[in-house]
Motif scaffolding. Structure first.
Motif, PDB file in Angstrom:
ATOM      1  N   TYR A  61       0.865  -1.176   0.000  1.00 12.42           N
ATOM      2  CA  TYR A  61       0.000   0.000   0.000  1.00 12.42           C
ATOM      3  C   TYR A  61       0.901   1.225   0.000  1.00 12.42           C
ATOM      4  N   PRO A  62       0.446   2.319  -0.616  1.00  9.68           N
ATOM      5  CA  PRO A  62       1.290   3.521  -0.626  1.00  9.68           C
ATOM      6  C   PRO A  62       1.404   4.112   0.771  1.00  9.68           C
ATOM      7  N   GLN A  63       2.559   4.671   1.041  1.00 12.27           N
ATOM      8  CA  GLN A  63       2.780   5.354   2.314  1.00 12.27           C
ATOM      9  C   GLN A  63       3.630   6.586   2.052  1.00 12.27           C
ATOM     10  N   VAL A  64       3.231   7.693   2.614  1.00 12.61           N
ATOM     11  CA  VAL A  64       3.966   8.949   2.492  1.00 12.61           C
ATOM     12  C   VAL A  64       4.322   9.399   3.899  1.00 12.61           C
ATOM     13  N   ARG A  65       5.595   9.766   4.092  1.00  9.50           N
ATOM     14  CA  ARG A  65       6.056  10.185   5.417  1.00  9.50           C
ATOM     15  C   ARG A  65       6.838  11.487   5.290  1.00  9.50           C
ATOM     16  N   ILE A  66       6.555  12.429   6.177  1.00  6.83           N
ATOM     17  CA  ILE A  66       7.294  13.694   6.220  1.00  6.83           C
ATOM     18  C   ILE A  66       8.039  13.749   7.547  1.00  6.83           C
ATOM     19  N   THR A  67       9.348  13.996   7.461  1.00 10.25           N
ATOM     20  CA  THR A  67      10.200  14.049   8.644  1.00 10.25           C
ATOM     21  C   THR A  67      11.088  15.289   8.592  1.00 10.25           C
ATOM     22  N   TYR A  68      11.696  15.598   9.729  1.00 15.39           N
ATOM     23  CA  TYR A  68      12.741  16.625   9.778  1.00 15.39           C
ATOM     24  C   TYR A  68      13.725  16.265  10.877  1.00 15.39           C
ATOM     25  N   GLU A  69      14.895  16.838  10.807  1.00 10.45           N
ATOM     26  CA  GLU A  69      15.944  16.618  11.795  1.00 10.45           C
ATOM     27  C   GLU A  69      15.987  17.800  12.756  1.00 10.45           C
ATOM     28  N   ARG A  70      16.217  17.496  14.024  1.00 10.73           N
ATOM     29  CA  ARG A  70      16.383  18.532  15.037  1.00 10.73           C
ATOM     30  C   ARG A  70      17.462  18.080  16.010  1.00 10.73           C
ATOM     31  N   PRO A  71      18.063  19.037  16.712  1.00  8.14           N
ATOM     32  CA  PRO A  71      19.062  18.651  17.710  1.00  8.14           C
ATOM     33  C   PRO A  71      18.416  17.835  18.835  1.00  8.14           C
ATOM     34  N   GLU A  72      19.185  16.951  19.386  1.00  7.82           N
ATOM     35  CA  GLU A  72      18.748  16.132  20.508  1.00  7.82           C
ATOM     36  C   GLU A  72      18.592  17.020  21.749  1.00  7.82           C
ATOM     37  N   SER A  73      17.514  16.837  22.503  1.00  6.43           N
ATOM     38  CA  SER A  73      17.324  17.597  23.741  1.00  6.43           C
ATOM     39  C   SER A  73      18.260  17.042  24.814  1.00  6.43           C
ATOM     40  N   GLN A  74      18.448  17.801  25.881  1.00  4.36           N
ATOM     41  CA  GLN A  74      19.311  17.341  26.968  1.00  4.36           C
ATOM     42  C   GLN A  74      18.746  16.081  27.604  1.00  4.36           C
ATOM     43  N   GLU A  75      17.424  16.020  27.743  1.00  5.99           N
ATOM     44  CA  GLU A  75      16.781  14.821  28.304  1.00  5.99           C
ATOM     45  C   GLU A  75      17.024  13.601  27.412  1.00  5.99           C
ATOM     46  N   GLU A  76      16.904  13.782  26.095  1.00  3.54           N
ATOM     47  CA  GLU A  76      17.163  12.681  25.163  1.00  3.54           C
ATOM     48  C   GLU A  76      18.623  12.265  25.197  1.00  3.54           C
ATOM     49  N   ALA A  77      19.524  13.254  25.303  1.00  6.31           N
ATOM     50  CA  ALA A  77      20.958  12.947  25.383  1.00  6.31           C
ATOM     51  C   ALA A  77      21.267  12.155  26.645  1.00  6.31           C
ATOM     52  N   ASN A  78      20.653  12.553  27.767  1.00  6.09           N
ATOM     53  CA  ASN A  78      20.867  11.836  29.023  1.00  6.09           C
ATOM     54  C   ASN A  78      20.344  10.405  28.921  1.00  6.09           C
ATOM     55  N   SER A  79      19.172  10.248  28.335  1.00  7.02           N
ATOM     56  CA  SER A  79      18.585   8.920  28.173  1.00  7.02           C
ATOM     57  C   SER A  79      19.451   8.043  27.280  1.00  7.02           C
ATOM     58  N   ARG A  80      19.935   8.620  26.166  1.00 12.27           N
ATOM     59  CA  ARG A  80      20.806   7.874  25.251  1.00 12.27           C
ATOM     60  C   ARG A  80      22.093   7.472  25.963  1.00 12.27           C
ATOM     61  N   ALA A  81      22.669   8.398  26.753  1.00 11.92           N
ATOM     62  CA  ALA A  81      23.899   8.094  27.486  1.00 11.92           C
ATOM     63  C   ALA A  81      23.662   6.979  28.502  1.00 11.92           C
ATOM     64  N   ASP A  82      22.501   7.015  29.185  1.00 11.66           N
ATOM     65  CA  ASP A  82      22.177   5.957  30.143  1.00 11.66           C
ATOM     66  C   ASP A  82      22.072   4.605  29.446  1.00 11.66           C
ATOM     67  N   GLU A  83      21.409   4.582  28.286  1.00 13.37           N
ATOM     68  CA  GLU A  83      21.266   3.334  27.524  1.00 13.37           C
ATOM     69  C   GLU A  83      22.625   2.844  27.029  1.00 13.37           C
ATOM     70  N   ASP A  84      23.462   3.771  26.546  1.00 15.30           N
ATOM     71  CA  ASP A  84      24.811   3.399  26.092  1.00 15.30           C
ATOM     72  C   ASP A  84      25.622   2.820  27.253  1.00 15.30           C
ATOM     73  N   ARG A  85      25.550   3.485  28.404  1.00 14.12           N
ATOM     74  CA  ARG A  85      26.287   3.021  29.581  1.00 14.12           C
ATOM     75  C   ARG A  85      25.824   1.619  29.985  1.00 14.12           C
ATOM     76  N   LYS A  86      24.511   1.408  29.983  1.00 14.79           N
ATOM     77  CA  LYS A  86      23.951   0.094  30.327  1.00 14.79           C
ATOM     78  C   LYS A  86      24.440  -0.970  29.350  1.00 14.79           C
ATOM     79  N   ARG A  87      24.394  -0.653  28.045  1.00 11.56           N
ATOM     80  CA  ARG A  87      24.831  -1.616  27.031  1.00 11.56           C
ATOM     81  C   ARG A  87      26.314  -1.941  27.188  1.00 11.56           C
TER      82      ARG A  87
END
Length: 115
Positions: A61-87
């Motif tokens: 089936y057809p699918q159309v998606r619109i996206t954009y890039e934005r800088p990571e928020s501090q909360e997202e950076a902290n969460s990513r760092a926590d996940e990286d540290r855990k891994r």
């Protein structure tokens, strides 16, 4: 330090959503509306993807998606760092277990005596 970005999905039209009218003008109006809802500072990174969506029976089936890039928020950076540290801690623990196993295997081998 490298700045990380997040891909925001603004709009998806497809099998699981209401697809816009098939009139080109109406579709372009909807795309324009979505575009102007993207924060001005991120519009240059906006993309539109046209991809098929495949269901479990192999139908597409057809699918159309619109996206954009934005800088990571501090909360997202902290969460990513926590996940990286855990891994990495999990990787380190697995490596330690492997070293312990290998040392045990070596200790079980007969010692070769020099003559």
């Amino acid at each position: 330090m490298m700045e990380h970005t997040v891909t925001e999905t603004v709009k998806v039209w497809g099998v699981r959503t209401e697809f816009p009218e098939h009139k080109l003008g109406k579709f372009l109006d909807e795309v324009e509306c979505v575009y102007y809802n993207i924060p001005t500072e991120h519009r240059a990174s906006a993309e539109i993807d046209f991809e098929p969506y495949f269901d479990c029976a192999g139908e597409s089936y057809p699918q159309v998606r619109i996206t954009y890039e934005r800088p990571e928020s501090q909360e997202e950076a902290n969460s990513r760092a926590d996940e990286d540290r855990k891994r990495w801690m999990e990787q380190l623990e697995q490596a330690r277990e492997r070293v312990t196993y290998c040392e045990a295997q070596l200790n079980d081998l007969p010692v070769k005596r020099r003559t």
